[in-house]
Design a protein around this motif. Sequence first.
Motif, PDB file in Angstrom:
ATOM      1  N   PRO A 240      -7.254 -12.041   2.543  1.00  0.00           N
ATOM      2  CA  PRO A 240      -6.390 -10.698   2.895  1.00  0.00           C
ATOM      3  C   PRO A 240      -7.171 -10.212   4.042  1.00  0.00           C
ATOM      4  O   PRO A 240      -8.322 -10.152   4.239  1.00  0.00           O
ATOM      5  N   TYR A 241      -6.319  -9.494   4.811  1.00  0.00           N
ATOM      6  CA  TYR A 241      -6.656  -8.622   6.035  1.00  0.00           C
ATOM      7  C   TYR A 241      -7.110  -7.275   5.344  1.00  0.00           C
ATOM      8  O   TYR A 241      -6.424  -6.820   4.273  1.00  0.00           O
ATOM      9  N   PRO A 242      -7.655  -6.289   5.968  1.00  0.00           N
ATOM     10  CA  PRO A 242      -8.168  -5.221   5.374  1.00  0.00           C
ATOM     11  C   PRO A 242      -6.912  -4.039   5.555  1.00  0.00           C
ATOM     12  O   PRO A 242      -7.270  -2.941   6.075  1.00  0.00           O
ATOM     13  N   GLY A 243      -5.985  -4.500   5.420  1.00  0.00           N
ATOM     14  CA  GLY A 243      -4.781  -3.560   5.450  1.00  0.00           C
ATOM     15  C   GLY A 243      -4.421  -3.041   4.024  1.00  0.00           C
ATOM     16  O   GLY A 243      -4.533  -3.328   2.970  1.00  0.00           O
ATOM     17  N   LYS A 244      -3.498  -1.810   4.013  1.00  0.00           N
ATOM     18  CA  LYS A 244      -3.343  -1.141   2.833  1.00  0.00           C
ATOM     19  C   LYS A 244      -2.411  -2.103   1.874  1.00  0.00           C
ATOM     20  O   LYS A 244      -2.504  -2.067   0.523  1.00  0.00           O
ATOM     21  N   ASP A 245      -1.700  -2.833   2.510  1.00  0.00           N
ATOM     22  CA  ASP A 245      -0.629  -3.479   1.575  1.00  0.00           C
ATOM     23  C   ASP A 245      -1.282  -4.806   1.033  1.00  0.00           C
ATOM     24  O   ASP A 245      -0.801  -5.406   0.213  1.00  0.00           O
ATOM     25  N   LEU A 246      -2.345  -5.348   1.558  1.00  0.00           N
ATOM     26  CA  LEU A 246      -3.033  -6.463   1.140  1.00  0.00           C
ATOM     27  C   LEU A 246      -4.346  -6.083   0.194  1.00  0.00           C
ATOM     28  O   LEU A 246      -4.989  -7.016  -0.231  1.00  0.00           O
TER      29      LEU A 246
ATOM     30  N   GLU B 169      -5.682 -12.441  13.859  1.00  0.00           N
ATOM     31  CA  GLU B 169      -5.468 -11.455  14.706  1.00  0.00           C
ATOM     32  C   GLU B 169      -6.531 -10.301  14.871  1.00  0.00           C
ATOM     33  O   GLU B 169      -6.572  -9.651  13.541  1.00  0.00           O
ATOM     34  N   PRO B 170      -7.167 -10.091  15.902  1.00  0.00           N
ATOM     35  CA  PRO B 170      -7.931  -8.786  15.933  1.00  0.00           C
ATOM     36  C   PRO B 170      -7.123  -7.557  15.724  1.00  0.00           C
ATOM     37  O   PRO B 170      -7.971  -6.754  15.073  1.00  0.00           O
ATOM     38  N   VAL B 171      -6.017  -7.523  15.983  1.00  0.00           N
ATOM     39  CA  VAL B 171      -5.275  -6.474  15.449  1.00  0.00           C
ATOM     40  C   VAL B 171      -3.875  -7.034  14.979  1.00  0.00           C
ATOM     41  O   VAL B 171      -3.217  -7.635  15.997  1.00  0.00           O
ATOM     42  N   MET B 172      -3.599  -6.635  13.876  1.00  0.00           N
ATOM     43  CA  MET B 172      -2.369  -7.167  13.248  1.00  0.00           C
ATOM     44  C   MET B 172      -1.099  -6.756  13.715  1.00  0.00           C
ATOM     45  O   MET B 172      -0.775  -5.614  13.968  1.00  0.00           O
ATOM     46  N   GLY B 173      -0.405  -7.775  14.214  1.00  0.00           N
ATOM     47  CA  GLY B 173       1.155  -7.343  14.820  1.00  0.00           C
ATOM     48  C   GLY B 173       2.305  -7.352  13.556  1.00  0.00           C
ATOM     49  O   GLY B 173       2.544  -6.240  13.317  1.00  0.00           O
ATOM     50  N   GLU B 174       2.848  -8.501  13.291  1.00  0.00           N
ATOM     51  CA  GLU B 174       3.792  -8.415  12.313  1.00  0.00           C
ATOM     52  C   GLU B 174       3.484  -7.837  11.124  1.00  0.00           C
ATOM     53  O   GLU B 174       4.335  -7.324  10.452  1.00  0.00           O
ATOM     54  N   GLY B 175       2.423  -7.659  10.800  1.00  0.00           N
ATOM     55  CA  GLY B 175       1.875  -7.095   9.332  1.00  0.00           C
ATOM     56  C   GLY B 175       1.887  -5.723   9.539  1.00  0.00           C
ATOM     57  O   GLY B 175       1.430  -5.060   8.411  1.00  0.00           O
ATOM     58  N   CYS B 176       2.351  -5.016  10.400  1.00  0.00           N
ATOM     59  CA  CYS B 176       2.498  -3.437  10.672  1.00  0.00           C
ATOM     60  C   CYS B 176       1.432  -2.854  11.508  1.00  0.00           C
ATOM     61  O   CYS B 176       1.025  -1.793  11.038  1.00  0.00           O
ATOM     62  N   TYR B 177       0.948  -3.434  12.432  1.00  0.00           N
ATOM     63  CA  TYR B 177       0.129  -3.078  13.496  1.00  0.00           C
ATOM     64  C   TYR B 177      -1.096  -2.502  12.790  1.00  0.00           C
ATOM     65  O   TYR B 177      -1.461  -1.105  12.812  1.00  0.00           O
ATOM     66  N   VAL B 178      -1.746  -3.100  12.058  1.00  0.00           N
ATOM     67  CA  VAL B 178      -3.127  -2.831  11.354  1.00  0.00           C
ATOM     68  C   VAL B 178      -4.241  -2.868  12.415  1.00  0.00           C
ATOM     69  O   VAL B 178      -4.529  -4.108  12.668  1.00  0.00           O
ATOM     70  N   VAL B 179      -4.869  -2.082  12.354  1.00  0.00           N
ATOM     71  CA  VAL B 179      -6.237  -1.953  13.084  1.00  0.00           C
ATOM     72  C   VAL B 179      -7.414  -1.980  12.237  1.00  0.00           C
ATOM     73  O   VAL B 179      -7.816  -1.041  11.575  1.00  0.00           O
ATOM     74  N   PRO B 180      -8.234  -3.171  12.072  1.00  0.00           N
ATOM     75  CA  PRO B 180      -9.359  -3.367  11.080  1.00  0.00           C
ATOM     76  C   PRO B 180     -10.553  -2.637  11.836  1.00  0.00           C
ATOM     77  O   PRO B 180     -10.515  -2.189  12.799  1.00  0.00           O
ATOM     78  N   SER B 181     -11.381  -2.348  10.894  1.00  0.00           N
ATOM     79  CA  SER B 181     -12.661  -1.993  11.533  1.00  0.00           C
ATOM     80  C   SER B 181     -13.551  -2.679  12.182  1.00  0.00           C
ATOM     81  O   SER B 181     -13.374  -3.973  12.134  1.00  0.00           O
TER      82      SER B 181
ATOM     83  N   HIS C 179      21.555   4.816  21.315  1.00  0.00           N
ATOM     84  CA  HIS C 179      21.215   3.965  22.295  1.00  0.00           C
ATOM     85  C   HIS C 179      19.876   3.619  22.472  1.00  0.00           C
ATOM     86  O   HIS C 179      19.286   3.408  23.436  1.00  0.00           O
ATOM     87  N   MET C 180      19.133   3.367  21.579  1.00  0.00           N
ATOM     88  CA  MET C 180      17.652   3.065  21.409  1.00  0.00           C
ATOM     89  C   MET C 180      17.584   1.870  20.284  1.00  0.00           C
ATOM     90  O   MET C 180      17.637   1.974  19.265  1.00  0.00           O
ATOM     91  N   LEU C 181      17.179   0.750  20.845  1.00  0.00           N
ATOM     92  CA  LEU C 181      16.794  -0.317  20.203  1.00  0.00           C
ATOM     93  C   LEU C 181      15.222  -0.267  19.388  1.00  0.00           C
ATOM     94  O   LEU C 181      14.618   0.376  20.072  1.00  0.00           O
ATOM     95  N   THR C 182      15.188  -0.487  18.203  1.00  0.00           N
ATOM     96  CA  THR C 182      14.055  -0.592  17.598  1.00  0.00           C
ATOM     97  C   THR C 182      13.790  -1.685  16.942  1.00  0.00           C
ATOM     98  O   THR C 182      14.478  -2.515  16.738  1.00  0.00           O
ATOM     99  N   LEU C 183      12.515  -2.009  16.251  1.00  0.00           N
ATOM    100  CA  LEU C 183      11.874  -3.118  15.752  1.00  0.00           C
ATOM    101  C   LEU C 183      10.918  -2.934  14.544  1.00  0.00           C
ATOM    102  O   LEU C 183      10.084  -1.968  14.653  1.00  0.00           O
ATOM    103  N   ASN C 184      11.341  -3.351  13.425  1.00  0.00           N
ATOM    104  CA  ASN C 184      10.453  -2.907  12.184  1.00  0.00           C
ATOM    105  C   ASN C 184       9.221  -3.916  12.126  1.00  0.00           C
ATOM    106  O   ASN C 184       9.223  -4.864  12.850  1.00  0.00           O
ATOM    107  N   CYS C 185       8.398  -3.861  11.082  1.00  0.00           N
ATOM    108  CA  CYS C 185       7.300  -4.630  10.959  1.00  0.00           C
ATOM    109  C   CYS C 185       6.524  -4.449   9.544  1.00  0.00           C
ATOM    110  O   CYS C 185       7.075  -3.290   8.816  1.00  0.00           O
TER     111      CYS C 185
END
Length: 269
Positions: free
Chosen positions: A8-14, A51-63, A227-233
């Motif tokens: 697990p990555y140290p994100g809230k979801d994991l 990933e040193p900073v998680m991308g698709e997993g919702c931009y998680v910045v670890p300590s 007229h703004m494109l968005t992207l989830n994660c």
Amino acid sequence: MDNVYFAPYPGKDLCPAGITEEERTDYALFELNKLLKYVVYPEDVACIYMEPVMGEGCYVVPSKKFVQSVREICDKHGILLIFDEIQCGYGRTGKMWASQNFDVVPDIMTVGNAIAGGLPMSAVISTPEIMDKWPFDTHGTTFGGNPCAAAAGCAVLKEFEDGTLIENVNKMGAYLKEKLFALKEKYPCISDVRGIGLMVAIEFSHEDGSPAPDIWAKVKKGCLERHMLTLNCGVNGNGMRFATPLEVKKEEIDEGLSILEASIQALSL
């Protein structure tokens, strides 16, 4: 793939719900060490890929502690540390490489997308000692050496030379987060704001704290109508990522945030 193990990555979801960032770090490191003790012998592990900073997993910045501890584990057991900097590298986090935010140097690094300004290009970067271990013709690519993409890659590097691009990332990233935190205070459906540099995300949640992909879907529709494109994660589908061009201007951020707020306001109409 066979013989691939996940920690697990140290994100809230994991991690277990309700624990602090420090506790998430300790939990993720405990699980990694447990994996190497009970599931696979360290001497059988070729690399740890992350990933040193998680991308698709919702931009998680670890300590910093987490990333540095992973480096120490790799050094202890003779395991290669590979960083995926395809999303977070090339200035996105306010440093040329995301790993620099943690004072960690990987053994191998993968990069792509940004290195040629969106043209098709990617790369594996390492030391001569490691790269020379590949026998001749072990790996190739049909599009390798594309002269147009190579020229674009050189042009992109020139944009970084004077440091103003990285400076803008840090300045505009701080501005973006400040404005998003203000929206969070104003609209309870925004439950979290996180990120680093111009790699920032928000999460939408219900009043009970549960993920709200339904709210995100309505906000996304509203943004598109304006007229703004968005992207989830994120695995719950309730995260919205902000990955603007590195040279983004304040006025452009304000325009995007105005569309986002109008779309959120429309939810209660």
